[in-house]
Design a protein around this motif. Structure first.
Motif, PDB file in Angstrom:
ATOM      1  N   GLU A  57       0.854  -1.213   0.000  1.00 40.45           N
ATOM      2  CA  GLU A  57       0.000   0.000   0.000  1.00 40.45           C
ATOM      3  C   GLU A  57       0.877   1.244   0.000  1.00 40.45           C
ATOM      4  O   GLU A  57       0.608   2.213  -0.700  1.00 40.45           O
ATOM      5  N   GLU A  58       1.974   1.220   0.759  1.00 43.32           N
ATOM      6  CA  GLU A  58       2.875   2.381   0.838  1.00 43.32           C
ATOM      7  C   GLU A  58       3.590   2.607  -0.492  1.00 43.32           C
ATOM      8  O   GLU A  58       3.687   3.725  -0.977  1.00 43.32           O
ATOM      9  N   ILE A  59       4.022   1.513  -1.143  1.00 41.04           N
ATOM     10  CA  ILE A  59       4.692   1.658  -2.444  1.00 41.04           C
ATOM     11  C   ILE A  59       3.691   2.238  -3.439  1.00 41.04           C
ATOM     12  O   ILE A  59       3.973   3.177  -4.168  1.00 41.04           O
ATOM     13  N   GLY A  60       2.486   1.684  -3.426  1.00 41.28           N
ATOM     14  CA  GLY A  60       1.365   2.278  -4.159  1.00 41.28           C
ATOM     15  C   GLY A  60       1.364   2.044  -5.645  1.00 41.28           C
ATOM     16  O   GLY A  60       0.335   1.701  -6.234  1.00 41.28           O
ATOM     17  N   ASP A  61       2.541   2.215  -6.293  1.00 43.86           N
ATOM     18  CA  ASP A  61       2.521   2.126  -7.753  1.00 43.86           C
ATOM     19  C   ASP A  61       3.833   1.508  -8.243  1.00 43.86           C
ATOM     20  O   ASP A  61       4.888   1.711  -7.641  1.00 43.86           O
ATOM     21  N   VAL A  62       3.752   0.805  -9.357  1.00 38.88           N
ATOM     22  CA  VAL A  62       4.934   0.126  -9.901  1.00 38.88           C
ATOM     23  C   VAL A  62       6.093   1.109 -10.093  1.00 38.88           C
ATOM     24  O   VAL A  62       7.256   0.779  -9.917  1.00 38.88           O
ATOM     25  N   SER A  63       5.742   2.361 -10.400  1.00 43.25           N
ATOM     26  CA  SER A  63       6.805   3.362 -10.664  1.00 43.25           C
ATOM     27  C   SER A  63       7.669   3.602  -9.427  1.00 43.25           C
ATOM     28  O   SER A  63       8.785   4.107  -9.532  1.00 43.25           O
ATOM     29  N   ARG A  64       7.172   3.224  -8.246  1.00 44.80           N
ATOM     30  CA  ARG A  64       7.935   3.489  -7.014  1.00 44.80           C
ATOM     31  C   ARG A  64       8.677   2.235  -6.518  1.00 44.80           C
ATOM     32  O   ARG A  64       9.350   2.273  -5.483  1.00 44.80           O
ATOM     33  N   VAL A  65       8.550   1.132  -7.229  1.00 43.99           N
ATOM     34  CA  VAL A  65       9.179  -0.121  -6.787  1.00 43.99           C
ATOM     35  C   VAL A  65      10.693   0.048  -6.677  1.00 43.99           C
ATOM     36  O   VAL A  65      11.317  -0.323  -5.682  1.00 43.99           O
ATOM     37  N   GLY A  66      11.289   0.721  -7.678  1.00 45.00           N
ATOM     38  CA  GLY A  66      12.752   0.884  -7.674  1.00 45.00           C
ATOM     39  C   GLY A  66      13.241   1.601  -6.436  1.00 45.00           C
ATOM     40  O   GLY A  66      14.264   1.247  -5.836  1.00 45.00           O
ATOM     41  N   GLU A  67      12.488   2.578  -5.990  1.00 46.51           N
ATOM     42  CA  GLU A  67      12.846   3.358  -4.783  1.00 46.51           C
ATOM     43  C   GLU A  67      12.898   2.446  -3.561  1.00 46.51           C
ATOM     44  O   GLU A  67      13.818   2.526  -2.743  1.00 46.51           O
ATOM     45  N   TYR A  68      11.955   1.502  -3.480  1.00 48.03           N
ATOM     46  CA  TYR A  68      11.908   0.638  -2.299  1.00 48.03           C
ATOM     47  C   TYR A  68      12.948  -0.484  -2.391  1.00 48.03           C
ATOM     48  O   TYR A  68      13.501  -0.925  -1.391  1.00 48.03           O
ATOM     49  N   ILE A  69      13.209  -0.933  -3.607  1.00 45.26           N
ATOM     50  CA  ILE A  69      14.283  -1.935  -3.782  1.00 45.26           C
ATOM     51  C   ILE A  69      15.605  -1.309  -3.343  1.00 45.26           C
ATOM     52  O   ILE A  69      16.412  -1.917  -2.641  1.00 45.26           O
ATOM     53  N   LYS A  70      15.779  -0.036  -3.702  1.00 42.82           N
ATOM     54  CA  LYS A  70      17.015   0.680  -3.320  1.00 42.82           C
ATOM     55  C   LYS A  70      17.110   0.775  -1.801  1.00 42.82           C
ATOM     56  O   LYS A  70      18.149   0.520  -1.202  1.00 42.82           O
ATOM     57  N   ARG A  71      16.024   1.094  -1.159  1.00 41.75           N
ATOM     58  CA  ARG A  71      15.997   1.206   0.304  1.00 41.75           C
ATOM     59  C   ARG A  71      16.324  -0.150   0.946  1.00 41.75           C
ATOM     60  O   ARG A  71      17.070  -0.235   1.906  1.00 41.75           O
ATOM     61  N   ALA A  72      15.758  -1.213   0.373  1.00 41.82           N
ATOM     62  CA  ALA A  72      15.978  -2.562   0.946  1.00 41.82           C
ATOM     63  C   ALA A  72      17.445  -2.942   0.881  1.00 41.82           C
ATOM     64  O   ALA A  72      17.940  -3.703   1.707  1.00 41.82           O
ATOM     65  N   LYS A  73      18.162  -2.385  -0.099  1.00 40.79           N
ATOM     66  CA  LYS A  73      19.576  -2.722  -0.275  1.00 40.79           C
ATOM     67  C   LYS A  73      20.496  -1.808   0.521  1.00 40.79           C
ATOM     68  O   LYS A  73      21.671  -2.078   0.678  1.00 40.79           O
ATOM     69  N   ASP A  74      19.939  -0.727   1.053  1.00 40.90           N
ATOM     70  CA  ASP A  74      20.755   0.286   1.745  1.00 40.90           C
ATOM     71  C   ASP A  74      21.040  -0.154   3.182  1.00 40.90           C
ATOM     72  O   ASP A  74      20.129  -0.277   4.000  1.00 40.90           O
ATOM     73  N   LYS A  75      22.322  -0.402   3.480  1.00 40.06           N
ATOM     74  CA  LYS A  75      22.703  -0.881   4.817  1.00 40.06           C
ATOM     75  C   LYS A  75      22.304   0.116   5.897  1.00 40.06           C
ATOM     76  O   LYS A  75      22.132  -0.245   7.046  1.00 40.06           O
ATOM     77  N   ASN A  76      22.210   1.383   5.517  1.00 36.69           N
ATOM     78  CA  ASN A  76      21.880   2.402   6.518  1.00 36.69           C
ATOM     79  C   ASN A  76      20.378   2.599   6.691  1.00 36.69           C
ATOM     80  O   ASN A  76      19.939   3.454   7.460  1.00 36.69           O
ATOM     81  N   ASP A  77      19.621   1.806   5.927  1.00 37.44           N
ATOM     82  CA  ASP A  77      18.159   1.911   6.021  1.00 37.44           C
ATOM     83  C   ASP A  77      17.638   0.587   6.582  1.00 37.44           C
ATOM     84  O   ASP A  77      17.928  -0.474   6.036  1.00 37.44           O
ATOM     85  N   SER A  78      16.872   0.670   7.667  1.00 42.03           N
ATOM     86  CA  SER A  78      16.402  -0.571   8.309  1.00 42.03           C
ATOM     87  C   SER A  78      15.278  -1.239   7.515  1.00 42.03           C
ATOM     88  O   SER A  78      14.868  -2.347   7.828  1.00 42.03           O
ATOM     89  N   PHE A  79      14.826  -0.572   6.451  1.00 39.48           N
ATOM     90  CA  PHE A  79      13.723  -1.136   5.660  1.00 39.48           C
ATOM     91  C   PHE A  79      14.106  -2.476   5.046  1.00 39.48           C
ATOM     92  O   PHE A  79      15.195  -2.623   4.486  1.00 39.48           O
ATOM     93  N   LYS A  80      13.241  -3.447   5.196  1.00 38.56           N
ATOM     94  CA  LYS A  80      13.421  -4.732   4.527  1.00 38.56           C
ATOM     95  C   LYS A  80      12.192  -4.971   3.663  1.00 38.56           C
ATOM     96  O   LYS A  80      11.099  -4.525   3.986  1.00 38.56           O
ATOM     97  N   LEU A  81      12.395  -5.681   2.558  1.00 38.76           N
ATOM     98  CA  LEU A  81      11.277  -6.014   1.684  1.00 38.76           C
ATOM     99  C   LEU A  81      10.461  -7.100   2.377  1.00 38.76           C
ATOM    100  O   LEU A  81      10.868  -8.261   2.441  1.00 38.76           O
TER     101      LEU A  81
END
Ligand code: SDX
Length: 431
Positions: A278-302
């Motif tokens: 729901e937060e990602i909302g649209d396919v166009s924002r998937v890349g942004e969240y994949i990037k966050r999931a890979k960022d060691k400094n970001d606690s976000f996990k997929l």
């Protein structure tokens, strides 16, 4: 189980040998129970990355092959050929029921679906907007205050009655938590309906009209129960075993398992996954969240991705994806926004070298939220559904543990890294 091989440890000029135990499938294990006595040393394995906590005959996972077996049967075949109660019988008894055993077990479970009427009062002690998992922890634990007529767990009959009560009453408890949250009247079980159809009746029926569950949706939810039934020594199952090792009653142990399952790294991931979509909302924002999931400094996990054991695919995720498509098709929701987003997210993630290198694949929680939402189950109830199904596995593992002649109270040791021994200073001398 054989122990022909041995493992040799050389430490502090001493050489000690330990037997290697060989099971039916999977990794062999080094029996280190005598390590402390022989060397004065403990092992260190925070998170139990390389530790077998027990011997078990119930479930086996091959993380590399993406294989899940319940009592030796592949999950794909069980999901296709059996219903959840047959799988519950299999997990509990070690063999699938024949036709007579199947009818008898279904009848027994139907005779235990009602709660002691006094228990309905527990719900009114919660806020209407309480998270239903908080309600589940409380009400399931409270079962031990009502069903203490069979608490001698050295008696197989007492164990069987308590196990059947838990299997039978969890759907009623979960449905009542949902109704309480909605402000609708509780629905009593209907014995003319099978297990999962009855659950849907208690969830979505009202006293105002007869509820006829959609058989396609019932079958889909029944498969979802089977996919969640058991999974070796995961965090919540280990919690149930550890609680049970002190001799705590099974109702309290299952309540502890529910509490552990609630965490977003575990059973709470399906709820977290849907919130993430729901937060990602649209396919166009998937890349942004994949990037966050890979960022060691970001606690976000997929959420819905990754697994301690599956380093290929989670067979349950594949089956869940199929069930999801069937349910959405039945409901005319093939173009469901979140389903399409999830499919795109899965495709992009599986092509990304970070996820490939770390062997992160969709797990059982990735699609389960989408299909449950389509079934009309609110997000906050997703982990309750998981707990309903996993109660069968938990209680089977509990019984295996307390009937194991080798079982002892679980009591891990530690590596102490705190303050060295010191004397208490007088108040005036404290800094
Ligand atoms: C369940 O154990 C079971 O069997 C559980 C379960 C069951 O049926 O009982 O299968 C049910 O709990 C499924 C998992 C549901 N959880 C989630 O979907 C939450 C997201 N997943 C992660 O939190 C994680 O993958 C775990 C908790 C599932 C597994 O964690 P591990 O095995 O401890 O692995 P890890 O966290 O050490 O990850 C290894 C690496 C790490 O990077 P490095 O430190 O090595 O650089 O992979 C990364 C992690 O940062 N990683 C992820 C990730 N999962 C792991 N990076 C981005 N997104 C993810 N989802």
């Amino acid at each position: 189980m054989s122990t022909e091989r041995t493992a040799t440890l050389s430490v502090d000029g001493k050489t000690v040998e330990f037997p290697v135990m060989v099971g039916t499938h999977g990794q062999d294990v080094i029996d280190i129970r005598t390590l402390g006595g022989k060397t004065g040393l403990f092992t260190y394995d925070s998170g139990f990355l390389s530790t077998a906590s027990c011997k078990s005959k119930i479930t086996f996972i091959d993380g590399d092959k993406g294989e899940l077996l319940y009592r030796g049967y592949p999950i794909e075949q069980l999901a296709d050929k059996c219903n959840f109660l047959e799988v519950a019988y299999l997990l509990k008894n070690g063999e699938l029921p024949n036709a007579e055993q199947k009818v008898n077990f279904e009848t027994t479970i139907k005779q235990h679906t009602m709660l002691h009427d006094q228990m309905t009062k527990f719900y009114s002690g919660f806020r209407r907007d309480a998270h239903p998992m908080a309600v589940m922890v409380g009400v399931v634990g409270a079962l031990s205050a009502f069903y203490h007529d069979a608490m001698d767990f050295s008696d197989a009959e007492h164990r069987s009655i308590s196990i059947n009560r838990l299997i039978a009453k969890l759907p009623t408890i979960v449905a009542m938590a949902y109704k309480y949250n909605k402000g609708e009247p509780f629905m009593y079980p209907r014995n003319d309906l099978d297990y999962t159809a009855n659950f849907m009746h208690m969830m979505f029926g009202t006293p105002c009209e007869r509820y006829e569950p959609n058989p396609v949706l019932v079958r889909a939810l029944d498969v979802i129960f089977t996919l969640h039934a058991d999974h070796e020594q995961n965090a919540s199952t280990s919690t149930v075993r550890l609680a049970g090792s002190s001799g705590a009653n099974p109702f309290a142990c299952i309540s502890a398992g529910i509490a552990c399952l609630w965490g977003p790294a575990h059973g709470g991931a399906n709820e977290a996954c849907l919130q993430m979509l729901e937060e990602i909302g649209d396919v166009s924002r998937v890349g942004e969240y994949i990037k966050r999931a890979k960022d060691k400094n970001d606690s976000f996990k997929l959420m819905g991705f990754g697994h301690r054991v599956y380093k290929n695919f989670d067979p349950r995720a594949k089956l869940m994806g199929t069930v999801c498509a069937e349910v959405l098709g039945e409901l005319g929701l093939e173009n469901d926004r979140l389903f399409k987003l999830a499919k795109e997210l899965e495709k992009i993630a599986l092509e990304d070298e970070y996820f490939v290198e770390k062997k992160l694949y969709p797990n059982v929680d990735f699609y389960s939220g989408i299909v449950q939402k389509a079934l009309g189950i609110p997000t906050s109830m997703f982990t309750c559904i998981f707990a309903l199904a996993r109660t069968v596995g938990w209680i089977t593992q509990w019984e295996e543990m307390i009937t194991d002649p080798e079982y002892k109270i679980g009591r891990p040791r530690q590596l102490y890294i705190g303050a060295a021994r010191r004397d208490v200073p007088e108040l005036a001398q404290r800094q």
